[in-house]
Design a protein around this motif. Structure first.
Motif, PDB file in Angstrom:
ATOM      1  N   GLY A 219       6.196  32.053  40.229  1.00 58.35           N
ATOM      2  CA  GLY A 219       6.158  31.318  41.485  1.00 58.35           C
ATOM      3  C   GLY A 219       6.202  29.811  41.637  1.00 58.35           C
ATOM      4  N   MET A 220       5.352  29.282  40.755  1.00 57.35           N
ATOM      5  CA  MET A 220       5.340  27.705  41.120  1.00 57.35           C
ATOM      6  C   MET A 220       6.745  27.199  40.567  1.00 57.35           C
ATOM      7  SD  MET A 220       5.301  25.019  38.303  1.00 57.35           S
ATOM      8  CE  MET A 220       4.953  26.129  37.070  1.00 57.35           C
ATOM      9  N   ILE A 221       7.447  27.876  39.568  1.00 60.65           N
ATOM     10  CA  ILE A 221       8.871  27.210  39.410  1.00 60.65           C
ATOM     11  C   ILE A 221       9.759  27.250  40.510  1.00 60.65           C
ATOM     12  CG2 ILE A 221      11.079  27.723  37.966  1.00 60.65           C
ATOM     13  CD1 ILE A 221       8.957  28.248  35.574  1.00 60.65           C
ATOM     14  N   LEU A 222       9.775  28.373  41.064  1.00 64.73           N
ATOM     15  CA  LEU A 222      10.691  28.709  42.296  1.00 64.73           C
ATOM     16  C   LEU A 222      10.218  28.036  43.418  1.00 64.73           C
ATOM     17  CD1 LEU A 222      10.916  32.601  42.039  1.00 64.73           C
ATOM     18  CD2 LEU A 222      12.671  30.985  41.365  1.00 64.73           C
ATOM     19  N   MET A 223       9.112  27.716  43.813  1.00 68.37           N
ATOM     20  CA  MET A 223       8.829  27.037  44.959  1.00 68.37           C
ATOM     21  C   MET A 223       9.079  25.610  44.853  1.00 68.37           C
ATOM     22  SD  MET A 223       5.491  28.488  46.584  1.00 68.37           S
ATOM     23  CE  MET A 223       4.405  29.428  45.423  1.00 68.37           C
ATOM     24  N   LEU A 224       8.603  24.982  43.314  1.00 71.55           N
ATOM     25  CA  LEU A 224       8.889  23.719  43.324  1.00 71.55           C
ATOM     26  C   LEU A 224      10.508  23.287  43.213  1.00 71.55           C
ATOM     27  CD1 LEU A 224       6.333  22.554  40.783  1.00 71.55           C
ATOM     28  CD2 LEU A 224       6.447  21.863  43.027  1.00 71.55           C
ATOM     29  N   ALA A 225      11.393  24.205  42.639  1.00 75.63           N
ATOM     30  CA  ALA A 225      12.770  24.276  42.654  1.00 75.63           C
ATOM     31  C   ALA A 225      13.378  24.189  44.293  1.00 75.63           C
ATOM     32  CB  ALA A 225      13.379  25.313  41.856  1.00 75.63           C
TER      33      ALA A 225
ATOM     34  N   THR B 151      19.823  26.916  52.788  1.00 80.34           N
ATOM     35  CA  THR B 151      19.668  28.457  52.593  1.00 80.34           C
ATOM     36  C   THR B 151      19.070  28.565  51.115  1.00 80.34           C
ATOM     37  OG1 THR B 151      21.368  28.834  53.739  1.00 80.34           O
ATOM     38  CG2 THR B 151      20.958  30.611  52.475  1.00 80.34           C
ATOM     39  N   ALA B 152      19.688  28.077  49.983  1.00 82.49           N
ATOM     40  CA  ALA B 152      19.162  28.089  48.937  1.00 82.49           C
ATOM     41  C   ALA B 152      17.749  27.809  48.398  1.00 82.49           C
ATOM     42  CB  ALA B 152      20.162  27.356  47.791  1.00 82.49           C
ATOM     43  N   SER B 153      17.379  26.847  49.076  1.00 86.02           N
ATOM     44  CA  SER B 153      15.726  26.232  49.164  1.00 86.02           C
ATOM     45  C   SER B 153      15.144  27.323  49.812  1.00 86.02           C
ATOM     46  CB  SER B 153      15.831  25.037  49.976  1.00 86.02           C
ATOM     47  OG  SER B 153      14.663  24.311  50.020  1.00 86.02           O
TER      48      SER B 153
ATOM     49  N   LEU C 295      12.016  29.258  47.824  1.00 81.49           N
ATOM     50  CA  LEU C 295      10.823  29.200  48.503  1.00 81.49           C
ATOM     51  C   LEU C 295      10.009  30.555  48.720  1.00 81.49           C
ATOM     52  CD1 LEU C 295      11.036  25.908  50.659  1.00 81.49           C
ATOM     53  CD2 LEU C 295       9.513  26.073  48.710  1.00 81.49           C
ATOM     54  N   ALA C 296      10.902  31.478  49.425  1.00 84.66           N
ATOM     55  CA  ALA C 296      10.345  32.755  49.810  1.00 84.66           C
ATOM     56  C   ALA C 296      10.368  33.785  48.470  1.00 84.66           C
ATOM     57  CB  ALA C 296      11.448  33.455  50.818  1.00 84.66           C
TER      58      ALA C 296
ATOM     59  N   GLY D 124       9.374  32.380  45.599  1.00 83.87           N
ATOM     60  CA  GLY D 124       8.150  31.847  44.855  1.00 83.87           C
ATOM     61  C   GLY D 124       6.875  32.488  45.565  1.00 83.87           C
ATOM     62  N   ALA D 125       6.937  32.606  46.947  1.00 83.85           N
ATOM     63  CA  ALA D 125       5.945  33.006  47.478  1.00 83.85           C
ATOM     64  C   ALA D 125       5.718  34.440  47.263  1.00 83.85           C
ATOM     65  CB  ALA D 125       6.224  32.745  49.239  1.00 83.85           C
ATOM     66  N   LEU D 126       6.710  35.193  47.275  1.00 82.48           N
ATOM     67  CA  LEU D 126       6.471  36.720  47.091  1.00 82.48           C
ATOM     68  C   LEU D 126       6.282  36.897  45.826  1.00 82.48           C
ATOM     69  CD1 LEU D 126       7.369  39.533  48.065  1.00 82.48           C
ATOM     70  CD2 LEU D 126       9.712  39.205  47.002  1.00 82.48           C
ATOM     71  N   LEU D 127       6.578  36.061  44.870  1.00 81.47           N
ATOM     72  CA  LEU D 127       5.992  36.389  43.315  1.00 81.47           C
ATOM     73  C   LEU D 127       4.449  36.206  43.349  1.00 81.47           C
ATOM     74  CD1 LEU D 127       7.501  37.266  40.696  1.00 81.47           C
ATOM     75  CD2 LEU D 127       7.684  34.806  40.196  1.00 81.47           C
ATOM     76  N   SER D 128       4.219  35.227  43.922  1.00 82.48           N
ATOM     77  CA  SER D 128       2.731  34.857  44.297  1.00 82.48           C
ATOM     78  C   SER D 128       1.880  35.710  44.694  1.00 82.48           C
ATOM     79  CB  SER D 128       2.525  33.367  44.819  1.00 82.48           C
ATOM     80  OG  SER D 128       3.099  32.414  44.186  1.00 82.48           O
ATOM     81  N   VAL D 129       2.458  36.456  46.037  1.00 86.53           N
ATOM     82  CA  VAL D 129       1.560  37.638  46.471  1.00 86.53           C
ATOM     83  C   VAL D 129       1.787  38.863  45.539  1.00 86.53           C
ATOM     84  CG1 VAL D 129       1.844  39.242  48.475  1.00 86.53           C
ATOM     85  CG2 VAL D 129       2.270  36.815  48.737  1.00 86.53           C
ATOM     86  N   ILE D 130       2.812  39.044  44.702  1.00 86.91           N
ATOM     87  CA  ILE D 130       2.981  40.093  43.787  1.00 86.91           C
ATOM     88  C   ILE D 130       1.922  39.871  42.890  1.00 86.91           C
ATOM     89  CG2 ILE D 130       4.211  41.334  42.146  1.00 86.91           C
ATOM     90  CD1 ILE D 130       6.552  40.626  43.983  1.00 86.91           C
ATOM     91  N   GLY D 131       1.653  38.711  42.459  1.00 86.86           N
ATOM     92  CA  GLY D 131       0.625  38.294  41.336  1.00 86.86           C
ATOM     93  C   GLY D 131      -0.840  38.574  42.027  1.00 86.86           C
TER      94      GLY D 131
END
Length: 104
Positions: free
Chosen positions: A47-53, A7-9, A13-14, A16-23
Motif C-alpha cells: 500500500g505504501m508503494i502504491l500511494m507514494l507512486a 487518473t493514473a495517480s 492512491l485508491a 494503495g488505500a484499498l490494500l491498506s484496508v485489506i491489511g
C-alpha cells in the motif's frame, strides 16, 4: 495528458488505500500472531508503494518526487526489518506459530 496522469495517480492512491484496508481486515481475521503480522506487513509495504507512486505522479519531476523516493527507500528497508525483528522477538519469547495438523 494531465487528465491521464491524474487518473493514473488516483488509481494508484485508491489501490494503495484499498490494500491498506485489506491489511487491517487481515489483522482482525487471521488466527494467530504470525499470520496477523504477515498480513499487516505485506499489505502495509504494498500500500505504501502504491500511494507514494501516486503522489509522485501528482508531484511531477520536482524536488518533492526526489524526497518521496527517499521516503519510499527508507520504508522499504525499515518496514520488513521491523517485521522480522518483531517475529524473532515473539519466537524467542515463546509465542509458537499455530500449526494446522489436518493439512500436513
Amino acid at each position: 495528458m494531465n487528465a491521464l496522469i491524474d487518473t493514473a495517480s488516483w488509481i494508484l492512491l485508491a489501490g494503495g488505500a484499498l490494500l491498506s484496508v485489506i491489511g487491517g481486515i487481515g489483522m482482525l481475521r487471521m488466527p494467530d500472531f504470525y499470520t496477523r503480522m504477515h498480513a499487516a506487513s505485506v499489505t502495509d509495504t504494498g500500500g505504501m508503494i502504491l500511494m507514494l507512486a501516486g503522489l509522485m505522479l501528482q508531484a511531477g519531476l520536482t524536488l518533492v518526487t526526489a524526497k518521496l523516493v527517499f521516503v519510499m527507500l527508507f520504508l522499504l528497508i525499515t518496514s520488513p526489518t521491523a517485521t522480522h525483528a518483531l517475529a524473532r522477538a515473539a519466537l524467542e519469547d515463546g509465542i509458537e506459530p499455530q500449526v494446522d495438523h489436518d493439512k500436513r
